[in-house]
Design a protein around this motif. Sequence first.
Motif, PDB file in Angstrom:
ATOM      1  N   ARG A   8      -6.030 -48.916  37.101  1.00 39.86           N
ATOM      2  CA  ARG A   8      -7.075 -47.895  37.154  1.00 39.86           C
ATOM      3  C   ARG A   8      -7.977 -48.052  35.937  1.00 39.86           C
ATOM      4  O   ARG A   8      -7.502 -48.192  34.810  1.00 39.86           O
ATOM      5  CB  ARG A   8      -6.464 -46.495  37.159  1.00 39.86           C
ATOM      6  N   ILE A   9      -9.285 -48.058  36.190  1.00 41.68           N
ATOM      7  CA  ILE A   9     -10.271 -48.163  35.119  1.00 41.68           C
ATOM      8  C   ILE A   9     -11.097 -46.883  35.108  1.00 41.68           C
ATOM      9  O   ILE A   9     -11.727 -46.555  36.116  1.00 41.68           O
ATOM     10  CB  ILE A   9     -11.201 -49.377  35.311  1.00 41.68           C
ATOM     11  N   ASP A  39     -13.770 -54.926  28.627  1.00 40.03           N
ATOM     12  CA  ASP A  39     -12.727 -53.941  28.912  1.00 40.03           C
ATOM     13  C   ASP A  39     -12.311 -53.990  30.379  1.00 40.03           C
ATOM     14  O   ASP A  39     -11.246 -53.488  30.742  1.00 40.03           O
ATOM     15  CB  ASP A  39     -13.213 -52.530  28.580  1.00 40.03           C
ATOM     16  N   VAL A  40     -13.132 -54.587  31.204  1.00 36.14           N
ATOM     17  CA  VAL A  40     -12.851 -54.706  32.632  1.00 36.14           C
ATOM     18  C   VAL A  40     -12.253 -56.069  32.956  1.00 36.14           C
ATOM     19  O   VAL A  40     -11.217 -56.177  33.613  1.00 36.14           O
ATOM     20  CB  VAL A  40     -14.139 -54.481  33.466  1.00 36.14           C
ATOM     21  N   THR A  41     -12.913 -57.126  32.502  1.00 36.39           N
ATOM     22  CA  THR A  41     -12.514 -58.482  32.891  1.00 36.39           C
ATOM     23  C   THR A  41     -11.426 -59.077  32.017  1.00 36.39           C
ATOM     24  O   THR A  41     -10.639 -59.912  32.465  1.00 36.39           O
ATOM     25  CB  THR A  41     -13.726 -59.421  32.844  1.00 36.39           C
ATOM     26  N   PRO A  79      -5.899 -61.028  30.160  1.00 36.66           N
ATOM     27  CA  PRO A  79      -6.512 -60.465  31.371  1.00 36.66           C
ATOM     28  C   PRO A  79      -6.771 -58.970  31.238  1.00 36.66           C
ATOM     29  O   PRO A  79      -5.982 -58.233  30.628  1.00 36.66           O
ATOM     30  CB  PRO A  79      -5.470 -60.748  32.466  1.00 36.66           C
ATOM     31  N   GLY A  80      -7.877 -58.518  31.821  1.00 35.57           N
ATOM     32  CA  GLY A  80      -8.205 -57.108  31.842  1.00 35.57           C
ATOM     33  C   GLY A  80      -7.624 -56.430  33.072  1.00 35.57           C
ATOM     34  O   GLY A  80      -6.950 -57.049  33.896  1.00 35.57           O
ATOM     35  N   LEU A 108      -8.419 -64.400  40.830  1.00 32.15           N
ATOM     36  CA  LEU A 108      -7.704 -63.150  41.011  1.00 32.15           C
ATOM     37  C   LEU A 108      -6.653 -63.318  42.102  1.00 32.15           C
ATOM     38  O   LEU A 108      -6.822 -64.114  43.021  1.00 32.15           O
ATOM     39  CB  LEU A 108      -8.675 -62.028  41.392  1.00 32.15           C
ATOM     40  N   THR A 109      -5.581 -62.561  41.995  1.00 33.50           N
ATOM     41  CA  THR A 109      -4.500 -62.658  42.965  1.00 33.50           C
ATOM     42  C   THR A 109      -4.883 -61.948  44.253  1.00 33.50           C
ATOM     43  O   THR A 109      -5.350 -60.811  44.236  1.00 33.50           O
ATOM     44  CB  THR A 109      -3.209 -62.034  42.396  1.00 33.50           C
TER      45      THR A 109
END
Length: 322
Positions: A68-69, A79-81, A97-98, A139-140
């Motif tokens: 959750r961001i 802060d996201v990536t 990782p972010g 990304l997974t």
Amino acid sequence: MSLDLVHEAAMRIRDNVQSVIDGKPDAVEMALTVFLAGGHLLIEDVPGVGKTMLAKALGRSADCTVSRIQFTPDLLPSDVTGVSIFNQAAQEFQFKPGPVFANIVIGDEINRASPKTQSALLECMEEGQVTVDGVTHRLTAPFTVIATQNPVEMEGTYSLPEAQRDRFMARISMGYPDQQAELRMLRSRDNAQPLESLRAEVTAGQLEAMLAAVQSVFVADVVMQYAVALVQATRHEPRLRLGASPRATLQLVRAAKARAALDGREFVLPDDIDHLAVPVLGHRLIPVARALNRDGRGEANVAEIVESIVLATPVPVAAAGS
């Protein structure tokens, strides 16, 4: 996974989410449709009506990694990536990782962040990857973003850029609950947190199999032509300054496949396209000035324009089995 199993698992997820979202079956169904189509969902409404609750309930219904961001004006793209940090012991930079590196990313109040930070989601939402310091990180799968936003006229918000809105498969609104639903909410949540009772109904592997099975739903050529005709009509509509993109056409058909699977069907009907036209196309369209409401907003008028286009577009006959 067979479509029968997909339908069965989807109904379990739906019941799971509805156990904490009172009186909003249409919003839950639309959110689940986007979820099964492998798209990204934008939930817009005033604070306190259950936007984040719906996003969290969907996240808890699958045994996947969930992050959750909380978007704020001072949030940075890193802060996201994630960010590259120099490791003195190894004498090299290492990538940390972010929160975007999760199967389900909940972006809370996404339009409170600056456009610079919002743009950090563009690459990952479209291509399933993040590029930091010239290095691309995958990304997974499965990967989906469920974002909430406040109406743009509220304090401390930024309008989402057109490119950002176009990456969301659909936009929905929660709306206020009716009197009975609000009473049930008071009785059930007086001394308990409903999210704590939710359990995962499918694993990450099962969810990926469900997404693959949904893509196998049959779409007749005439139904594809119908979807194209609807989208192209938005580009020639005089009341719209910006019509829907080719990406919108792809996502409209993908969402229609998911809706068919939810109904237990192996084929898409024109009704599926009609039902999804407003939530899938509406947030991508920009009305001309004269089509705005008296308060300067165009959301309601855009929905009316899309509905008028649907009514004016000839519906293919006997499309299901052809």
